[in-house]
Design an enzyme around this catalytic site. Structure first.
Site, PDB file in Angstrom:
ATOM      1  N   SER A 143       0.838  -1.196   0.000  1.00  0.00           N
ATOM      2  CA  SER A 143       0.000   0.000   0.000  1.00  0.00           C
ATOM      3  C   SER A 143       0.876   1.251   0.000  1.00  0.00           C
ATOM      4  O   SER A 143       0.546   2.236  -0.666  1.00  0.00           O
ATOM      5  CB  SER A 143      -0.978  -0.003   1.168  1.00  0.00           C
ATOM      6  OG  SER A 143      -0.290  -0.195   2.367  1.00  0.00           O
ATOM      7  N   ASP A 154       8.744  -2.956  -5.213  1.00  0.00           N
ATOM      8  CA  ASP A 154       7.333  -2.598  -5.012  1.00  0.00           C
ATOM      9  C   ASP A 154       6.934  -1.419  -5.889  1.00  0.00           C
ATOM     10  O   ASP A 154       5.891  -1.437  -6.555  1.00  0.00           O
ATOM     11  CB  ASP A 154       7.079  -2.238  -3.542  1.00  0.00           C
ATOM     12  CG  ASP A 154       7.480  -3.368  -2.610  1.00  0.00           C
ATOM     13  OD1 ASP A 154       7.715  -4.484  -3.096  1.00  0.00           O
ATOM     14  OD2 ASP A 154       7.557  -3.125  -1.399  1.00  0.00           O
TER      15      ASP A 154
HETATM   16  C1  GLA Z   1       9.522  -5.121   0.861  1.00  0.00           C
HETATM   17  C2  GLA Z   1      10.404  -4.096   0.173  1.00  0.00           C
HETATM   18  C3  GLA Z   1      10.872  -4.585  -1.197  1.00  0.00           C
HETATM   19  C4  GLA Z   1      11.451  -5.988  -1.108  1.00  0.00           C
HETATM   20  C5  GLA Z   1      10.539  -6.925  -0.320  1.00  0.00           C
HETATM   21  C6  GLA Z   1      11.163  -8.264  -0.085  1.00  0.00           C
HETATM   22  O1  GLA Z   1       8.310  -5.262   0.181  1.00  0.00           O
HETATM   23  O2  GLA Z   1       9.729  -2.866   0.038  1.00  0.00           O
HETATM   24  O3  GLA Z   1      11.799  -3.677  -1.747  1.00  0.00           O
HETATM   25  O4  GLA Z   1      12.741  -5.972  -0.570  1.00  0.00           O
HETATM   26  O5  GLA Z   1      10.172  -6.372   0.930  1.00  0.00           O
HETATM   27  O6  GLA Z   1      11.352  -8.947  -1.269  1.00  0.00           O
END
Ligand code: GLA
Length: 392
Positions: free
Chosen positions: A134, A179
């Site tokens: 989110s 993300d």
């Molecule tokens: C979180 C972080 C990502 C990634 C994941 C694990 O979502 O924001 O950048 O490192 O954890 O894969």
């Protein structure tokens, strides 16, 4: 789940009620689920996420002055939070608005100063704290609306990088690029095979005949998540520094499992050794999983998902009892191709590929087993893969 038209009506109504006019523009950016490649994105490895059709929406207009007014339908009790484009600094008191403010600050840092303030109403339909990004969706959404309103010359990849920069430098979470990249670059019915060392990527069609992507929410979020995340990052970097002394690599993405067997013992600290072993093996699993998918070998893809979970549990130690209980219950279930924790971990969700005619059985059996073990009611979402940001 409400559709775009219903959400638009809700936002326009709320916007009018709060700010007096309903003459606003409405934008959306998605959350994401990662199919495989976890904790590899800050380790120079590959990831394989996809954008979801759920995410965050914003209704917005430009103001004449320098004031910022924020409101979130998800945090109604907080009311309208006021700030200004001259006050783009992190503060505890600013709560959730540190995410949009961080992006505005990041634009300024990159030489794109906002010419005026904004009135905004946000609304997200990603379950809170579920690990479905989110916060990345708010960042990408905010960047996208700034670009559209003020005409800044930025690509969607820039929006991902700006979002990550703001999260790292403004909000103090040293996340990788996955993300924000998945949210900004999402493509309907495709997952993104991204090399985080170079940002080279390909879209892989996910046309899974008779198979659904099922997300199971443990409904727990353990405390200190971001500090534990930052610890993992530090431990991985310490391991890499040792490896660099004995072989010519610049990141874990340059290593395969055979190389790790040969040089891994250079890492004397047992914890850092295991973190490194995960970073290497998870990257290889991700590459192999995409190969398997392209060859229509779903069984191998599923097996690699399961192995990913085990490695995240034993070597990287970012699962928790609840995530393990959920994944284990899913593995026992007929019709499950593969299941694993997804996202940062320490709570949040698992993702599973499940035969369509077994989804209902899975939801009731796994829900029951998970409750028996943890006393917590799980939530399940059968999700679709959607596009990156757009205006409604
Ligand atoms: C979180 C972080 C990502 C990634 C994941 C694990 O979502 O924001 O950048 O490192 O954890 O894969």
């Amino acid at each position: 789940m409400q559709n775009d038209t219903e959400i638009k009506e809700l936002l326009v109504r709320k916007f009018k009620e709060l700010y007096g006019s309903g003459d606003c523009r409405i934008f959306f950016a998605p959350g994401r689920v990662n199919l495989i490649g976890e904790h590899t994105d800050y380790n120079g490895g590959h990831v394989f996420p996809c954008a979801l059709t759920i995410g965050t929406y914003a209704a917005v207009i430009k103001r004449q002055d320098r004031k910022l007014r924020f409101f979130s339908v998800n945090f109604e009790g907080k009311g309208v939070i006021e700030s200004s484009i001259d006050d783009l600094v992190y503060s505890e008191a600013a709560g959730w608005t540190n995410y949009p403010k961080g992006v505005m600050w990041a634009f300024k840092e990159k030489g794109m100063e906002l010419p005026s303030g904004l009135d905004i109403v946000y609304y997200g339909n990603i379950p809170n704290g579920s690990g479905l990004s989110s916060s990345a969706s708010i960042e990408v959404l905010t960047g996208f609306l700034l670009k559209e309103l003020y005409g800044f010359d930025v690509s969607n990849i820039d929006l991902a990088l700006i979002g990550q920069f703001s999260e790292n430098k403004f909000n103090g979470m040293n996340c990788g690029i996955m993300d924000q990249f998945a949210s900004a670059m999402g493509k309907r019915d495709h997952a993104i095979f991204l090399d985080t060392a170079t940002l080279e990527f390909t879209y892989v069609p996910i046309r899974l005949e008779g198979i659904k992507i099922v997300i199971a929410n443990t409904n727990v979020k353990h405390t200190l998540t971001s500090s534990k995340y930052n610890d993992r990052r530090r431990e991985s970097e310490a391991g890499l520094a040792e490896l660099k002394k004995v072989c010519g690599i610049s990141s874990y993405g340059d290593m395969d499992n055979a190389m790790f067997s040969k040089y891994g013992s250079a890492i004397k600290d047992e914890i850092c050794y295991r973190r490194a072993r995960h970073a290497v093996s998870e990257n290889i699993r991700t590459i192999d999983a995409v190969k398997a998918l392209n060859a229509n070998d779903l069984a191998t893809f599923g097996k690699l998902m399961n192995e990913s979970h085990v490695s995240l549990d034993r070597d990287y130690e970012v699962t928790c009892d609840e995530l393990n209980a959920m994944a284990e219950a899913e593995w026992q279930q007929e019709g499950v191709i593969g299941a694993r924790m997804t996202g940062g971990g320490f709570g949040g969700c698992t993702v599973a590929l499940v035969k369509e005619d077994k989804v209902d059985d899975l939801i009731s059996a796994v829900g029951r087993k998970y409750f028996e073990k943890t006393g917590i009611k799980a939530d399940f979402y059968v999700v679709s893969i959607g596009d990156g940001p757009y205006e409604l």
